[in-house]
Scaffold this active site. Structure first.
Site, PDB file in Angstrom:
ATOM      1  N   ASP A 126       0.789  -1.254   0.000  1.00 61.53           N
ATOM      2  CA  ASP A 126       0.000   0.000   0.000  1.00 61.53           C
ATOM      3  C   ASP A 126       0.814   1.294   0.000  1.00 61.53           C
ATOM      4  O   ASP A 126       0.452   2.267   0.682  1.00 61.53           O
ATOM      5  CB  ASP A 126      -0.959   0.000   1.197  1.00 61.53           C
ATOM      6  CG  ASP A 126      -1.944  -1.162   1.180  1.00 61.53           C
ATOM      7  OD1 ASP A 126      -1.911  -1.945   0.218  1.00 61.53           O
ATOM      8  OD2 ASP A 126      -2.729  -1.296   2.134  1.00 61.53           O
ATOM      9  N   LYS A 167      -6.650  -4.844  -3.033  1.00 65.80           N
ATOM     10  CA  LYS A 167      -7.228  -5.564  -1.888  1.00 65.80           C
ATOM     11  C   LYS A 167      -8.253  -4.683  -1.181  1.00 65.80           C
ATOM     12  O   LYS A 167      -7.963  -3.535  -0.837  1.00 65.80           O
ATOM     13  CB  LYS A 167      -6.114  -6.001  -0.930  1.00 65.80           C
ATOM     14  CG  LYS A 167      -5.298  -4.868  -0.324  1.00 65.80           C
ATOM     15  CD  LYS A 167      -4.223  -5.467   0.559  1.00 65.80           C
ATOM     16  CE  LYS A 167      -3.463  -4.496   1.384  1.00 65.80           C
ATOM     17  NZ  LYS A 167      -4.215  -3.586   2.238  1.00 65.80           N
ATOM     18  N   CYS A 189      -2.008  -2.564   7.757  1.00 69.53           N
ATOM     19  CA  CYS A 189      -2.002  -3.472   6.608  1.00 69.53           C
ATOM     20  C   CYS A 189      -0.767  -4.360   6.536  1.00 69.53           C
ATOM     21  O   CYS A 189      -0.856  -5.494   6.060  1.00 69.53           O
ATOM     22  CB  CYS A 189      -2.185  -2.677   5.317  1.00 69.53           C
ATOM     23  SG  CYS A 189      -3.858  -1.996   5.208  1.00 69.53           S
TER      24      CYS A 189
HETATM   25  N1  TIU Z   1      -2.605   0.299   4.335  1.00 72.43           N
HETATM   26  C1  TIU Z   1      -3.063   0.505   5.567  1.00 72.43           C
HETATM   27  O1  TIU Z   1      -2.356   0.294   6.552  1.00 72.43           O
HETATM   28  N2  TIU Z   1      -4.354   1.007   5.699  1.00 72.43           N
HETATM   29  C2  TIU Z   1      -4.762   1.800   6.750  1.00 72.43           C
HETATM   30  O2  TIU Z   1      -5.926   2.186   6.836  1.00 72.43           O
HETATM   31  N3  TIU Z   1      -3.815   2.142   7.673  1.00 72.43           N
HETATM   32  C3  TIU Z   1      -3.966   2.993   8.739  1.00 72.43           C
HETATM   33  O3  TIU Z   1      -3.027   3.086   9.541  1.00 72.43           O
HETATM   34  N4  TIU Z   1      -5.066   3.699   8.863  1.00 72.43           N
END
Ligand code: TIU
Length: 222
Positions: A25, A130, A163
């Site tokens: 991400d 995802k 994530c």
């Molecule tokens: N990619 C991921 O970690 N999504 C999140 O929403 N992370 C947060 O820390 N909010």
């Protein structure tokens, strides 16, 4: 030829042909102002600092012929894959699917959903969209890794405790040996990053291993 990285809680042994780098991400939605991370009330400037180290790790994986996977947390334009329970959390003024400065927040294909330019995927790399926090939930990642005989996963990306950790735990339960690179992952809340790394390697590596980027590169210096 097996490689051994100096890692915690013990050395991490892996082979290039069975190893995948999983970059979680590294999207504008989390790293730049106006995306999902900012909509949740976070200071997004904390995350951009790891881009050079993730780029270095990515270059290394490409040079060594590891399979490379990039993930994007993203939802269909009609939000059919976004449970209301997920959408309704966060700030009511900026929810998943709402219009933001980089397009609709966390929606597939919008400018903010793209991986940052410095880490853009190249031909032959797998990009997984995802809808969840974990990279295996409701995706084809498991099948793609199994087809290639991958047994070891090296993780990088954001955020460490959300994530990255969720994906690593999913992978651990599926039988992969998992290593997270400490300086190639970040959190909006630095204490959460430190706690996550500590809990991953606690109890003899209950979820996996951690190592610095330098320790990983050193294991392949010969
Ligand atoms: N990619 C991921 O970690 N999504 C999140 O929403 N992370 C947060 O820390 N909010």
């Amino acid at each position: 030829m097996p490689r051994v990285a100096d890692a915690l809680p013990s050395p991490f042994t892996y082979e290039a042909s069975k190893t995948a780098l999983v970059v979680i991400d590294m999207q504008r939605d989390f790293i730049e102002p106006g995306g999902f991370g900012a909509a949740l009330g976070n200071d997004v400037s904390l995350l951009g600092g790891i881009v050079p180290d993730v780029a270095r790790l990515l270059r290394h994986a490409r040079e060594r012929g590891w399979f490379v996977v990039h993930t994007r947390e993203s939802h269909a334009a009609d939000l059919s894959d976004c449970p209301p329970a997920k959408r309704l959390r966060g700030q009511p003024s900026a929810r998943i699917g709402d219009a933001g400065p980089m397009g609709r927040i966390l929606v597939r294909g919008e400018p903010g959903n793209a991986i940052v330019a410095a880490l853009a995927p190249v031909a032959g790399e797998l990009v997984i969209d995802k809808p969840g926090k974990g990279a295996f939930h409701a995706t084809r990642l498991g099948e793609e890794l199994a087809t290639r005989g991958i047994t070891h996963l090296v993780f990088a990306g954001v955020t460490t405790e959300v994530c990255v950790q969720t994906s690593m735990r999913e992978a651990n339960d599926r039988g992969y040996d998992c290593l997270v690179i400490e300086d190639a992952t970040a959190s909006y809340i630095p204490a959460f990053k430190d706690a996550t790394l500590a809990m991953i390697r606690s109890q003899g590596g209950i979820v996996g291993w951690t190592a610095s980027l330098a320790q990983l590169l050193e294991s392949e210096s010969t």
